[in-house]
Design a protein around this motif. Structure first.
Motif, mmCIF file in Angstrom:
data_model
loop_
_atom_site.group_PDB
_atom_site.id
_atom_site.type_symbol
_atom_site.label_atom_id
_atom_site.label_comp_id
_atom_site.label_asym_id
_atom_site.label_seq_id
_atom_site.Cartn_x
_atom_site.Cartn_y
_atom_site.Cartn_z
ATOM 1 N N ILE A 1 0.850 -1.199 0.000
ATOM 2 C CA ILE A 1 0.000 0.000 0.000
ATOM 3 C C ILE A 1 0.890 1.256 0.000
ATOM 4 C CG2 ILE A 1 -1.637 1.315 1.438
ATOM 5 C CD1 ILE A 1 -2.803 -1.528 2.239
ATOM 6 N N TYR B 1 0.669 5.559 -0.705
ATOM 7 C CA TYR B 1 -0.168 5.998 0.422
ATOM 8 C C TYR B 1 0.586 5.900 1.749
ATOM 9 C CZ TYR B 1 -3.602 5.118 -3.215
ATOM 10 O OH TYR B 1 -4.273 5.103 -4.407
ATOM 11 N N PRO C 1 -10.522 3.790 4.370
ATOM 12 C CA PRO C 1 -9.924 3.377 3.092
ATOM 13 C C PRO C 1 -8.405 3.376 3.212
ATOM 14 C CG PRO C 1 -11.137 5.480 2.859
ATOM 15 C CD PRO C 1 -11.217 5.088 4.290
ATOM 16 N N VAL D 1 -8.468 -2.519 -0.163
ATOM 17 C CA VAL D 1 -8.937 -1.150 -0.456
ATOM 18 C C VAL D 1 -9.377 -0.439 0.826
ATOM 19 C CG1 VAL D 1 -9.554 -1.597 -2.855
ATOM 20 C CG2 VAL D 1 -11.241 -2.057 -1.043
ATOM 21 N N ASP D 2 -9.650 -1.236 1.864
ATOM 22 C CA ASP D 2 -9.950 -0.629 3.167
ATOM 23 C C ASP D 2 -9.358 -1.512 4.270
ATOM 24 O OD1 ASP D 2 -11.732 -2.727 2.896
ATOM 25 O OD2 ASP D 2 -13.494 -1.614 3.577
ATOM 26 N N THR E 1 -6.368 4.619 1.444
ATOM 27 C CA THR E 1 -5.832 5.928 1.017
ATOM 28 C C THR E 1 -5.843 6.932 2.154
ATOM 29 O OG1 THR E 1 -8.059 6.436 0.275
ATOM 30 C CG2 THR E 1 -6.500 5.677 -1.399
ATOM 31 N N GLN F 1 2.309 1.896 -3.257
ATOM 32 C CA GLN F 1 1.340 2.518 -4.174
ATOM 33 C C GLN F 1 1.287 4.033 -3.970
ATOM 34 O OE1 GLN F 1 -2.140 0.134 -2.969
ATOM 35 N NE2 GLN F 1 -2.369 -0.490 -5.102
ATOM 36 N N GLU G 1 -15.061 -3.823 2.534
ATOM 37 C CA GLU G 1 -15.014 -3.708 1.055
ATOM 38 C C GLU G 1 -14.006 -4.702 0.490
ATOM 39 O OE1 GLU G 1 -16.640 -1.782 -1.158
ATOM 40 O OE2 GLU G 1 -17.910 -1.092 0.498
ATOM 41 N N THR G 2 -12.887 -4.806 1.190
ATOM 42 C CA THR G 2 -11.836 -5.727 0.749
ATOM 43 C C THR G 2 -12.306 -7.179 0.873
ATOM 44 O OG1 THR G 2 -10.242 -4.124 1.561
ATOM 45 C CG2 THR G 2 -9.390 -6.314 1.064
ATOM 46 N N LEU H 1 -14.325 -7.838 -2.079
ATOM 47 C CA LEU H 1 -13.457 -7.910 -3.268
ATOM 48 C C LEU H 1 -12.756 -9.270 -3.348
ATOM 49 C CD1 LEU H 1 -12.025 -6.111 -5.546
ATOM 50 C CD2 LEU H 1 -10.235 -5.720 -3.836
#
Ligand code: 3PG
Length: 398
Positions: free
Chosen positions: A227, A232, A287, A265-266, A289, A230, A303-304, A307
């Motif tokens: 992460i 963040y 999140p 993603v979270d 981010t 990426q 959410e993850t 996914l």
């Protein structure tokens, strides 16, 4: 490679290397999976009328023989499971007076268990003296210790220099079949799920799997380094800054190979890591981010979970190694449970690569729902790395 079905062992003295390295607490075995997994091979040899001489290591005794590393409790458990006495040859030098006398007194179908092979300092150095001692007891050798096949030790490798009649047992065969087919000849789409605390433990696994999979899912503590790579901030989450370039390289490799790389993603964050590990905690889902500077991500967020579960649902083969969060804590086990459930509900071939994820699946009562749960922790990881494993190589080359 030869298997034990290729011959009848009647009357032969057969040395069987098992992996009885079972977890113990105060002299009591806390998980008997590895003993259960060894039974089919032992039973076949007993039924053949072989003289079955079992050996294994237990733990990592540093200073030679130590009572807490004795295999005596395993002999008791085995006797109960086999419904016959397993004679425990209690020699600190493993192949001593007791072992020799016990073997000399064996009738066809009898079972003897030797003391912890690591009580001999030659064992982990793979020195010939101990390999020869072990070989002197037997006419044939059966390798059924998948969990130890990444070790080139006397009892897993060296002994085959002195016994020519060698074969793999049923557990070894099963492990190679499920892990091997999954990795080398998978029904596609093929998804691998990796978790656990450290990226550093999985460097070669990630790189090798990117050559093989359609989708690679990365969760657990190791995901935060990705992460950060990426771009963040990850707050107080586990992160190995020395591996940021590696993560970027792997993300590029995924793209180049056309592999879908799924990252969280979270995340479920805590202010302070629970101490003790199962102490009550309060989580905040954010999140990836927007992980606050003073918080630590300890599980994947909802959410993850969705996914990852959707990716599992779309797969025909799924291999999983490593928890998604701090699963020892009930509040932080949700992500690991979600992945386990998705695998349990799927029609795919599902293989659990040992260690913590095997423990998690069993703890959640979902063990029966998986196609195969490996008995190897380190061994199954090295298998997923695509490495040649000494305990398998010696039999294949025999
Ligand atoms: C294991 O538990 O992974 C195997 O029994 C190997 O044990 P080791 O890491 O002590 O060699």
């Amino acid at each position: 490679k030869k298997t034990i079905d290729d011959q009848n062992y009647c009357g032969k003295k057969v040395l069987v290397r098992c992996d009885f390295n079972v977890p113990m607490k105060d002299g009591v075995i806390t998980n008997e999976n590895r003993i259960n997994a060894a039974l089919p091979t032992i039973q076949k040899l007993v039924n053949d009328g072989a003289k079955v001489i079992l050996c294994s290591h237990l733990g990592k005794p540093k200073n030679g023989p130590e009572a807490k590393f004795s295999l005596a409790p395993v002999a008791v458990a085995l006797s109960a499971k086999l419904g016959k006495t397993v004679v425990f040859a209690d020699d600190d030098n493993v192949v001593g007076e007791n072992a020799k006398a016990a073997v000399a007194a064996m009738n066809n179908g009898d079972v003897v268990l030797l003391q912890n092979t690591r009580f001999r300092k030659e064992e982990t150095k793979n020195l010939p003296e101990f390999s020869q001692d072990l070989a002197s007891l037997a006419d044939a050798y059966v390798d059924d210790a998948f969990g130890s096949c990444h070790r080139a030790h006397c009892s897993t490798a060296g002994v085959t220099d002195y016994i020519k009649d060698t074969a793999v047992g049923y557990l070894m065969e099963k492990e190679i079949k499920y892990l091997g087919n999954a990795v080398n000849d998978p029904v596609r789409p093929f998804t691998a799920i990796l978790g656990g605390a450290k990226v550093a433990d999985k460097l070669n696994v990630i790189s090798n799997l990117l050559e093989k999979v359609d989708t690679l899912i990365i969760g657990g503590g190791m995901a935060y380094t990705f992460i950060k790579a990426q771009g963040y901030e990850v707050g107080k989450s586990l992160c190995d800054d020395s591996k940021l370039d590696y993560c970027k390289e792997m993300m590029a490799k995924a793209q180049e190979k056309g592999v879908k790389l799924l990252l969280p993603v979270d995340t479920a964050c805590v202010e302070n890591f629970p101490d003790p590990i199962d102490a009550p905690v309060e989580t905040t889902v954010v999140p990836v981010t927007a992980i606050p500077a003073d918080m630590e991500g300890c599980d994947i967020g909802p959410e993850t979970m969705k996914l990852f579960a959707d990716a599992v649902k779309a797969s025909k083969t799924v291999v999983w190694n490593g928890p998604m969060g701090v699963f020892e804590n009930p509040t932080l086990a949700a992500g690991t449970l979600a992945v386990a459930k998705a695998m349990a509900e799927s029609d795919a071939t599902t293989v659990i690569g040992g260690g913590d994820s095997a423990a998690a699946v069993q703890q959640m009562g979902l063990g029966d729902k998986m196609t195969h749960i490996s008995t190897g922790g380190g061994a199954s990881l090295e298998y997923l790395e695509g490495k040649e494993l000494p305990g398998i190589a010696v039999i294949q080359n025999a």
